[in-house]
Design a protein around this motif. Structure first.
Motif, PDB file in Angstrom:
ATOM      1  N   UNK A  23       0.816  -1.212   0.000  1.00 32.79           N
ATOM      2  CA  UNK A  23       0.000   0.000   0.000  1.00 32.79           C
ATOM      3  C   UNK A  23       0.854   1.268   0.000  1.00 32.79           C
ATOM      4  N   UNK A  24       2.107   1.162   0.431  1.00 26.98           N
ATOM      5  CA  UNK A  24       2.984   2.328   0.439  1.00 26.98           C
ATOM      6  C   UNK A  24       3.451   2.708  -0.959  1.00 26.98           C
ATOM      7  N   UNK A  56       1.563   2.304  -4.096  1.00 27.22           N
ATOM      8  CA  UNK A  56       0.659   2.650  -5.197  1.00 27.22           C
ATOM      9  C   UNK A  56      -0.349   3.708  -4.797  1.00 27.22           C
ATOM     10  N   UNK A  57      -1.001   4.244  -5.808  1.00 26.89           N
ATOM     11  CA  UNK A  57      -2.031   5.236  -5.640  1.00 26.89           C
ATOM     12  C   UNK A  57      -3.077   4.974  -6.721  1.00 26.89           C
ATOM     13  N   UNK A 116      -5.810   7.185   0.316  1.00 28.93           N
ATOM     14  CA  UNK A 116      -4.481   7.620  -0.095  1.00 28.93           C
ATOM     15  C   UNK A 116      -3.487   7.113   0.936  1.00 28.93           C
ATOM     16  N   UNK A 117      -2.522   6.332   0.486  1.00 32.98           N
ATOM     17  CA  UNK A 117      -1.528   5.835   1.426  1.00 32.98           C
ATOM     18  C   UNK A 117      -0.224   6.599   1.230  1.00 32.98           C
ATOM     19  N   UNK A 118       0.332   7.091   2.320  1.00 31.04           N
ATOM     20  CA  UNK A 118       1.564   7.868   2.247  1.00 31.04           C
ATOM     21  C   UNK A 118       2.644   7.182   3.063  1.00 31.04           C
ATOM     22  N   UNK A 119       3.846   7.114   2.509  1.00 34.38           N
ATOM     23  CA  UNK A 119       4.984   6.589   3.260  1.00 34.38           C
ATOM     24  C   UNK A 119       6.079   7.636   3.162  1.00 34.38           C
ATOM     25  N   UNK A 161       2.030   6.126   6.969  1.00 36.06           N
ATOM     26  CA  UNK A 161       3.191   5.517   7.604  1.00 36.06           C
ATOM     27  C   UNK A 161       4.225   6.627   7.765  1.00 36.06           C
TER      28      UNK A 161
END
Lengths: 493, 493
Positions: A324-325, A327-328, B71-74, B105
């Motif tokens: 999940x980190x 893709x968007x 929306x996943x943010x790393x 994250x």
């Protein structure tokens, strides 16, 4: 190319003083009209030899007009965020919305010119880049952007004199760097490369304007008046509802009725096969997307299809294999107001992935040649030129290392009807069906024609379409996953 | 802090299998309701020890819900663009609009924790940072954001076992890095720092939720159900038109009628003095803004004032001394639709300057406590808390090296009338006067009161207000320029 700029133009102090007040007032007026009309944006490119007065002139423009509505950009070497995306990404980010003016120093011409002067690029590479630029500028012009390109020129002697004078004065010494002298020594080569670039990118829509930079008064008046007259002419045209237009040859009718969609045959898959293959393919994709080789690439996935074709389900199976980190997913809906004040492709540029990342577009820029074409949201000229613009766009993505995979999920009219009815009857799925879906269905044939044209014109070597037989959801998802794995394996080597 | 997470929770396979389908369906439902209601955004923070299942759990959430609206943010180490702005800038950029969910994250907690574990920061620095975070999160909560903070925990033995198991399997060996073992060795210290951080940032509005990461089924159900219940509770409240609210003590009335604006006395300046000083001050500013010392700082200028107070004229004299490549003027108008779907300060964060750059705000975030207060565009609770939020915001700017200079251009009611009439009679200035200007004028006293409160509450040591006597334009412009020069000189040393 530079002959008339080397005649030694100059304007005496009195003439200049008399001319400026009226010019200022008229420039300000034009700027306000532009702002009020909000019909087009203005991009001013500022290029040319060092010390020819580029900075001074732009400062003057900001003083004469209202600096609140001029965006000035100075692009140095690309930042990390920028260099991990296609070359044009940072310039797209800087495009002004309708009604505003952007002044760009160090724009898309700077790097190709310097690379060629420094011999770090080949002639053929430069020419490829110039070809890209011509297409980009033609797209801007057709989107209504007023593009004004100034080239500031100085003869070799004048440049030397300028550098010496600046060095002599302790207050301006800091402005002369080693780099300046280095390029002064390369003057002849620079002049030659610049001449070639200017010749090949002076188009009817966006010609170069060469400014003799020797005399401060002359160059200020020249630039101010040129800008004014370009603005005024375009404003007059805009107030008569003129918009840039292409004369378009209409697409020929299909003579024999053959059609890539009709040629598809339903494919089914048993549940057990599906489960087995799903697990295997997701594992394969998981490893590929986490492999060291992928860290220098990116993945752009495009999902298109009629309503209820199963895009959402397929996307979920794809991202289920990813971290999940990494893709968007971008669901493409109506443009926001910031987006609709920009050229059509702008809103997709802003979502492009960095290296090592994946972006999934749930519907995409193909809306231009599908829904916008069929519903008449844009003119024929607009969607006709979109084929070439989209091909250029995807070429840039691919050249920057992205793997572009595009799916058309194809269902039959009967299958769509069955799914619509299922959605209406199940409370859990009810939200997924609207009046609009039924209206779109009425235009099934027009959409089909648009899809066939789209596939014909935008299935390229670097970004081919994959048509997916989607009446059976299991078969469709497996084909999607397998295609992505194969394209990635081919690209990662 | 971690006691109950070390009890060794686990969920057997059958229980898990039976529970998941209903949980998925309900999570998806809640997500759709959130999207449809579009009343608040959700931010999920994911922190905790390495290998406690953070990534796996987030992947699962993306699988269970609709990944198009998550929306996943790393966040890794800050990029150059990020590190040249205040610490929180990149997190502001990542805030989701109303209706969407962001999973973060490596969020604002990560760096402070690791710096303290590595002993590169002092206890007092950590505590200062935690204080900033508490205020930031409280602001988010009051803007309506639902904030859910998960801390994934593993006992030391369990972490060791996990690392060993991953290393043993060739397919997962890549997941264990030297860094992992290094932090494993620092486990006790990490636990202690984390305990302190969690204790001091568990607030009523945004408490920490500690997840026992030992068992995959248990942690998935725990996170899923916690998220679901938080979402559901907030959705129910929102559908009853509940919004977060502060109980606010009203501002006390002024007892003696003294007022900072009324205390100002008209100041005049002769044309000749003006011309002399203008040239000198612009030269001084030109040198300061081009000095090497400025390259590690930034300049944020704020111009506020009644209509026709002369903001535009003053701004033009300031930017006239700067290089157009260096500054940007932001005229603050009504928010765009992207902006109004975000917390109030978001649209100003996006315009913050990098190092060595200048941003001029023509009107600013003070709109919240001026026009929005007076016109009732926001509630009393909203503008009351804005004073503290704005102070925090400017503190962050100053701490990141920006010099913040704020001007209130003060004119008298008579002078405004004279300028309005002049604007109406001169065709060239006619565009500058609207019905709204006259309407605002009717509320002169209310605006004056708001200005006095604003100055009292937001004139800080790091970002003081400068009140400018502006009935005479020349005097005002000189005072503005001189103030900027003095503030810069003090800062650049």
């Amino acid at each position: 190319m530079f002959e008339s700029a080397e005649l030694g133009h100059s304007t005496d102090k009195d003439t200049y003083r008399q001319a400026v007040p009226a010019l200022r007032a008229e420039l300000l007026d034009a700027q306000l009209d532009l702002l009020e009309l909000r019909q087009f944006a203005v991009v001013v490119l500022v290029n040319g030899v060092d010390k020819a007065g580029k900075g001074e002139t732009v400062n003057l423009l900001n003083e004469w007009m209202d600096p609140r509505h001029i965006q000035t950009w100075a692009f140095d070497a690309p930042s990390a965020e920028e260099s991990e995306r296609p070359y044009m990404w940072r310039f797209w980010r800087a495009l002004p919305p309708r009604g505003k003016i952007a002044v760009m120093f160090g724009n898309w011409y700077t790097q190709p010119i310097f690379e060629r002067v420094d011999r770090t690029s080949k002639k053929a590479e430069l020419d490829k880049r110039l070809d890209d630029i011509r297409r980009f500028e033609s797209m801007l012009a057709q989107e209504g952007v007023l593009l004004i390109k100034f080239w500031f020129h100085l003869p070799r002697d004048a440049q030397k004199a300028r550098l010496k004078a600046l060095e002599k004065d302790p207050r301006t010494r800091w402005r002369v760097t080693e780099r300046d002298w280095r390029y002064y020594n390369l003057y002849e080569r620079y002049r030659e490369v610049a001449g070639h670039v200017l010749r090949t990118t002076s188009t009817a829509a966006a010609p170069w304007l060469i400014v003799d930079g020797s005399d401060a008064n002359y160059r200020a008046l020249f630039v101010g008046r040129t800008l004014l007259s370009a603005l005024r002419r375009r404003l007059d045209a805009a107030s008569q509802h003129w918009t840039p237009r292409l004369s378009v040859a209409p697409l020929p009718p299909r003579v024999d009725g053959l059609n890539v969609l009709d040629a598809l045959v339903r494919q089914d898959m048993r549940r057990k096969d599906y489960d087995d293959q799903l697990e295997r393919l997701q594992g394969r994709l998981a490893l590929l997307s986490r492999s060291p080789a992928f860290r220098t690439r990116a993945l752009v996935l495009v999902f298109e299809g009629m309503d209820a074709a199963g895009k959402g389900g397929a996307i979920r199976r794809v991202v289920g294999a990813l971290d999940a980190r990494q893709y968007r997913v971008i669901p493409v809906a109506a443009p926001t107001d910031e987006e609709s004040a920009q050229p059509y492709l702008w809103r997709f540029w802003r979502h492009l992935p960095r290296r090592g990342k994946v972006v999934v577009f749930d519907r995409s820029w193909y809306g231009r040649v599908l829904v916008e074409r069929v519903e008449g949201f844009c003119s024929e000229a607009d969607w006709m030129r979109a084929y070439a613009e989209i091909n250029d766009f995807e070429d840039e993505l691919a050249s920057a290392g992205a793997v572009v995979v595009k799916f058309w999920l194809a269902i039959s009219k009967d299958e769509q009807l069955a799914r619509f009815k299922e959605r209406e009857s199940e409370p859990h799925k009810h939200f997924k069906i609207t009046e609009e879906d039924w209206r779109n269905r009425d235009k099934w044939d027009e959409y089909s024609r648009a899809v066939c044209d789209m596939v014909d014109r935008t299935s390229t070597e670097y970004a081919p379409w994959t048509l997916v037989e989607a009446d059976d959801k299991h078969f469709a998802r497996i084909k999607v996953l397998r295609t992505i794995c194969e394209r990635l394996e081919a690209a990662l080597g």
